[in-house]
Design a protein around this motif. Structure first.
Motif, PDB file in Angstrom:
ATOM      1  N   ILE A  73     152.847 -21.055 -12.191  1.00  0.00           N
ATOM      2  CA  ILE A  73     151.704 -20.426 -11.507  1.00  0.00           C
ATOM      3  C   ILE A  73     151.731 -18.922 -11.721  1.00  0.00           C
ATOM      4  O   ILE A  73     150.694 -18.290 -11.927  1.00  0.00           O
ATOM      5  N   LEU A  74     152.929 -18.352 -11.690  1.00  0.00           N
ATOM      6  CA  LEU A  74     153.071 -16.901 -11.863  1.00  0.00           C
ATOM      7  C   LEU A  74     152.612 -16.465 -13.252  1.00  0.00           C
ATOM      8  O   LEU A  74     152.028 -15.390 -13.411  1.00  0.00           O
ATOM      9  N   ASP A  75     152.864 -17.300 -14.267  1.00  0.00           N
ATOM     10  CA  ASP A  75     152.500 -16.950 -15.638  1.00  0.00           C
ATOM     11  C   ASP A  75     151.048 -17.259 -15.974  1.00  0.00           C
ATOM     12  O   ASP A  75     150.393 -16.509 -16.698  1.00  0.00           O
ATOM     13  N   LYS A  76     150.514 -18.362 -15.433  1.00  0.00           N
ATOM     14  CA  LYS A  76     149.182 -18.818 -15.825  1.00  0.00           C
ATOM     15  C   LYS A  76     148.126 -18.612 -14.748  1.00  0.00           C
ATOM     16  O   LYS A  76     146.931 -18.706 -15.037  1.00  0.00           O
ATOM     17  N   GLY A  77     148.549 -18.346 -13.518  1.00  0.00           N
ATOM     18  CA  GLY A  77     147.601 -18.262 -12.413  1.00  0.00           C
ATOM     19  C   GLY A  77     146.779 -16.987 -12.406  1.00  0.00           C
ATOM     20  O   GLY A  77     147.047 -16.022 -13.119  1.00  0.00           O
TER      21      GLY A  77
END
Length: 360
Positions: free
Chosen positions: A89-93
């Protein structure tokens, strides 16, 4: 028997955080992060995950504290490992920005767009560029809405196109150097005349003929295609050409006229205050000794080099602008001023600060 009253705390948890949101498999997943840390993580500056996440927990709604269901996590990510899911989530959110931060970002982008428009346009009536404040006012008049997901340059070109429908505004020409073989010169000149290009200079070097001209940016692609067909070369000397000098006052230039008038008033005020300061310096020098002799027993301030009265007045003196101003002068190894001189000096400093604020 004592009774303990339990009062509600009134605390809203997980509200003052940065939220990163990812929609996957029909569900919304969120993680709570520290502000200003998400971008540091994505740029590779921050390496410690605990410095980025407030908790390694996946939520379906952070602001309400609703945790994501385990079955939804497995369906969307193939695992219920909270840490692994948090990393994805941190990379793609998508980073959710708070209201004030979003407003600040939009305001900054609005200013950037106005600056680009100013650099790329001019007023055909005065042959001078519009000021930023005038461009911003015109953008508000046409009710331009910023798209935060679109680039400032692209939106600036859209603004120019829209402003041309309502106001006298034109694209500033580009300055180009075009070089073609001698046999292609007639075709080039024919096109330049059709595009209303302004010829600056011509030069011949061997079998190559080169010219410098100013061309409307809208014909740039056509010019590039023409030069390729003629097997010539072209070079961009300047992306935007403005007439020399500052922008003239026109029907949209009320703010600049008011600022100019204010600068003249402030300049006159500084001159008057300087004369007043010189007169007060002479008068206080002649009368200061007599006034001190007629006073009774008083306390003396070494910073201001003056008698300031009894104990109560002495304490009040330390809170005065007179004493504070002389303290600043003392740190700069300057001589202390009398109270009248100090007030005049403060007025002059304020006027000079206003002049700097209005200067362009």
């Amino acid at each position: 028997m004592s009774r303990i009253l339990v009062q509600p705390v009134g605390q809203k948890r997980l509200t003052n955080v940065a939220v990163v949101r990812l929609k996957k498999h029909g569900n919304r997943f969120e993680i709570a992060c520290y502000k200003n840390k998400v971008l540091s993580w994505r740029s590779g500056v921050e390496k410690d995950l605990d410095e980025v996440l407030q908790s390694q927990t996946v939520y379906s709604n952070v602001s309400k504290g609703v945790l994501a269901k385990s079955k939804d996590l497995i369906a969307a990510f193939g695992t219920d490992d909270q840490t692994q899911i948090c990393l994805e989530i941190l990379d793609k959110g998508e980073l959710q920005v708070a209201g004030k931060e979003r407003e600040s970002k939009l305001s900054s982008q609005f200013r950037d767009i106005a600056t680009i428009v100013m650099q790329k346009t001019y007023n055909p009536e005065t042959q001078r560029p519009y000021t930023i404040s005038m461009i911003e006012r015109l953008m508000r008049d046409i009710h331009f809405a910023i798209d935060p997901n679109s680039g400032s340059k692209k939106q600036a070109l859209e603004v120019i196109h829209e402003l041309q429908k309502h106001f006298p505004i034109k694209r500033s020409p580009m300055k180009l150097r075009l070089s073609v073989p001698e046999e292609g010169l007639s075709a080039l000149m024919e096109k330049l005349n059709a595009w209303n290009a302004k010829m600056i200079s011509k030069d011949k070097s061997g079998s190559q003929l080169s010219c410098i001209c100013e061309l409307d940016p809208g014909f740039y692609r056509d010019c590039e295609a023409l030069m390729n067909n003629l097997k010539g070369k072209f070079e961009v000397l300047a992306l935007s050409i403005h007439a020399e000098g500052d922008a003239h006052l026109d029907q949209y230039d009320e703010e600049e006229h008011e600022a100019s008038h204010s600068r003249k008033e402030l300049t006159a005020t500084v001159a008057k205050l300087s004369d007043k300061l010189q007169k007060q310096t002479i008068s206080t020098t002649t009368s200061g000794g007599n006034a001190a002799a007629g006073e009774g027993k008083q306390n003396k301030c070494s910073t201001c080099n003056a008698l300031v009265g009894d104990s109560s007045q002495y304490r009040e003196h330390f809170k005065s602008d007179w004493h504070k101003h002389n303290l600043k002068r003392k740190t700069q190894n300057l001589a202390p001023l009398t109270k009248e001189e100090c007030m005049a000096d403060i007025e002059i400093c304020d006027s000079k600060a206003d002049l700097k604020e209005y200067s362009f």
